[in-house]
Design a protein around this motif. Sequence first.
Motif, PDB file in Angstrom:
ATOM      1  N   ALA A  22      41.619  43.544  22.767  1.00  0.00           N
ATOM      2  CA  ALA A  22      42.973  43.326  23.272  1.00  0.00           C
ATOM      3  C   ALA A  22      43.928  44.395  22.746  1.00  0.00           C
ATOM      4  O   ALA A  22      44.742  44.929  23.494  1.00  0.00           O
ATOM      5  CB  ALA A  22      43.455  41.930  22.876  1.00  0.00           C
ATOM      6  N   GLU A  24      43.257  47.336  21.975  1.00  0.00           N
ATOM      7  CA  GLU A  24      42.928  48.611  22.605  1.00  0.00           C
ATOM      8  C   GLU A  24      43.259  48.641  24.088  1.00  0.00           C
ATOM      9  O   GLU A  24      42.949  49.603  24.783  1.00  0.00           O
ATOM     10  CB  GLU A  24      41.456  48.942  22.365  1.00  0.00           C
ATOM     11  CG  GLU A  24      41.172  49.235  20.897  1.00  0.00           C
ATOM     12  CD  GLU A  24      39.715  49.512  20.599  1.00  0.00           C
ATOM     13  OE1 GLU A  24      38.866  49.414  21.513  1.00  0.00           O
ATOM     14  OE2 GLU A  24      39.407  49.821  19.436  1.00  0.00           O
ATOM     15  N   GLY A  25      43.876  47.552  24.598  1.00  0.00           N
ATOM     16  CA  GLY A  25      44.371  47.557  25.963  1.00  0.00           C
ATOM     17  C   GLY A  25      43.570  46.775  26.985  1.00  0.00           C
ATOM     18  O   GLY A  25      43.878  46.817  28.174  1.00  0.00           O
ATOM     19  N   ALA A  26      42.543  46.043  26.560  1.00  0.00           N
ATOM     20  CA  ALA A  26      41.773  45.244  27.517  1.00  0.00           C
ATOM     21  C   ALA A  26      42.683  44.224  28.182  1.00  0.00           C
ATOM     22  O   ALA A  26      43.484  43.567  27.522  1.00  0.00           O
ATOM     23  CB  ALA A  26      40.625  44.535  26.817  1.00  0.00           C
ATOM     24  N   GLU A  27      42.573  44.106  29.492  1.00  0.00           N
ATOM     25  CA  GLU A  27      43.341  43.111  30.233  1.00  0.00           C
ATOM     26  C   GLU A  27      42.495  41.880  30.543  1.00  0.00           C
ATOM     27  O   GLU A  27      43.019  40.794  30.749  1.00  0.00           O
ATOM     28  CB  GLU A  27      43.880  43.722  31.517  1.00  0.00           C
ATOM     29  CG  GLU A  27      44.879  44.836  31.248  1.00  0.00           C
ATOM     30  CD  GLU A  27      45.404  45.471  32.522  1.00  0.00           C
ATOM     31  OE1 GLU A  27      45.278  44.861  33.602  1.00  0.00           O
ATOM     32  OE2 GLU A  27      45.948  46.578  32.434  1.00  0.00           O
ATOM     33  N   TRP A  28      41.186  42.066  30.631  1.00  0.00           N
ATOM     34  CA  TRP A  28      40.233  40.988  30.882  1.00  0.00           C
ATOM     35  C   TRP A  28      39.066  41.131  29.915  1.00  0.00           C
ATOM     36  O   TRP A  28      38.665  42.239  29.579  1.00  0.00           O
ATOM     37  CB  TRP A  28      39.653  41.077  32.301  1.00  0.00           C
ATOM     38  CG  TRP A  28      40.569  40.580  33.365  1.00  0.00           C
ATOM     39  CD1 TRP A  28      41.499  41.320  34.042  1.00  0.00           C
ATOM     40  CD2 TRP A  28      40.656  39.264  33.870  1.00  0.00           C
ATOM     41  NE1 TRP A  28      42.150  40.530  34.948  1.00  0.00           N
ATOM     42  CE2 TRP A  28      41.651  39.253  34.866  1.00  0.00           C
ATOM     43  CE3 TRP A  28      39.993  38.072  33.584  1.00  0.00           C
ATOM     44  CZ2 TRP A  28      41.986  38.115  35.577  1.00  0.00           C
ATOM     45  CZ3 TRP A  28      40.329  36.933  34.302  1.00  0.00           C
ATOM     46  CH2 TRP A  28      41.318  36.964  35.277  1.00  0.00           C
ATOM     47  N   THR A  52      39.255  31.884  23.734  1.00  0.00           N
ATOM     48  CA  THR A  52      40.380  32.112  24.647  1.00  0.00           C
ATOM     49  C   THR A  52      41.714  31.860  23.946  1.00  0.00           C
ATOM     50  O   THR A  52      42.710  32.509  24.266  1.00  0.00           O
ATOM     51  CB  THR A  52      40.298  31.240  25.916  1.00  0.00           C
ATOM     52  OG1 THR A  52      40.358  29.859  25.566  1.00  0.00           O
ATOM     53  CG2 THR A  52      39.041  31.525  26.715  1.00  0.00           C
ATOM     54  N   ASP A  56      45.302  37.026  23.503  1.00  0.00           N
ATOM     55  CA  ASP A  56      46.267  36.977  24.588  1.00  0.00           C
ATOM     56  C   ASP A  56      45.798  37.903  25.708  1.00  0.00           C
ATOM     57  O   ASP A  56      46.485  38.856  26.070  1.00  0.00           O
ATOM     58  CB  ASP A  56      47.654  37.390  24.079  1.00  0.00           C
ATOM     59  CG  ASP A  56      48.734  37.132  25.112  1.00  0.00           C
ATOM     60  OD1 ASP A  56      48.544  36.248  25.967  1.00  0.00           O
ATOM     61  OD2 ASP A  56      49.761  37.829  25.071  1.00  0.00           O
ATOM     62  N   VAL A  57      44.590  37.649  26.179  1.00  0.00           N
ATOM     63  CA  VAL A  57      43.969  38.424  27.244  1.00  0.00           C
ATOM     64  C   VAL A  57      43.295  37.429  28.178  1.00  0.00           C
ATOM     65  O   VAL A  57      42.788  36.393  27.728  1.00  0.00           O
ATOM     66  CB  VAL A  57      42.912  39.404  26.663  1.00  0.00           C
ATOM     67  CG1 VAL A  57      42.178  40.131  27.761  1.00  0.00           C
ATOM     68  CG2 VAL A  57      43.570  40.400  25.726  1.00  0.00           C
ATOM     69  N   LYS A  58      43.269  37.712  29.453  1.00  0.00           N
ATOM     70  CA  LYS A  58      42.588  36.837  30.402  1.00  0.00           C
ATOM     71  C   LYS A  58      41.088  36.881  30.143  1.00  0.00           C
ATOM     72  O   LYS A  58      40.527  37.928  29.847  1.00  0.00           O
ATOM     73  CB  LYS A  58      42.881  37.272  31.832  1.00  0.00           C
ATOM     74  CG  LYS A  58      44.338  37.120  32.212  1.00  0.00           C
ATOM     75  CD  LYS A  58      44.567  37.648  33.597  1.00  0.00           C
ATOM     76  CE  LYS A  58      46.053  37.652  33.897  1.00  0.00           C
ATOM     77  NZ  LYS A  58      46.345  38.344  35.158  1.00  0.00           N
ATOM     78  N   SER A  80      40.330  31.956  32.681  1.00  0.00           N
ATOM     79  CA  SER A  80      41.067  32.230  33.906  1.00  0.00           C
ATOM     80  C   SER A  80      40.172  32.274  35.144  1.00  0.00           C
ATOM     81  O   SER A  80      40.595  31.900  36.224  1.00  0.00           O
ATOM     82  CB  SER A  80      41.813  33.576  33.789  1.00  0.00           C
ATOM     83  OG  SER A  80      42.756  33.520  32.752  1.00  0.00           O
TER      84      SER A  80
END
Length: 86
Positions: A22, A24-28, A52, A56-58, A80
């Motif tokens: 997260a 490092e920029g992971a969105e999922w 989960t 704070d990432v899907k 999600s």
Amino acid sequence: HGDFAQVTHYDQQPAARLTTFAAEGAEWIHIVDLDGAEAGEARQHALIGELTQAIDVKVQSGGGVRSANDVAKLLEAGVSRVVVGS
């Protein structure tokens, strides 16, 4: 590769690894219940729910998901998207 005879050990603290993803920029993040995939029925709802909540990432999850009840449990756990197997 679907070979349960092969053993790969990953982090003993998966939440820490997910936090790094997260940061490092992971969105999922895709989480597979390998125990469930092998057994043909979902087994790790509680652990996946803990993961989960830790980030704070899907999260998309699958592995052993065969019923509407499995889908509902994962959605209630904070996933999600759920991948349903055959």
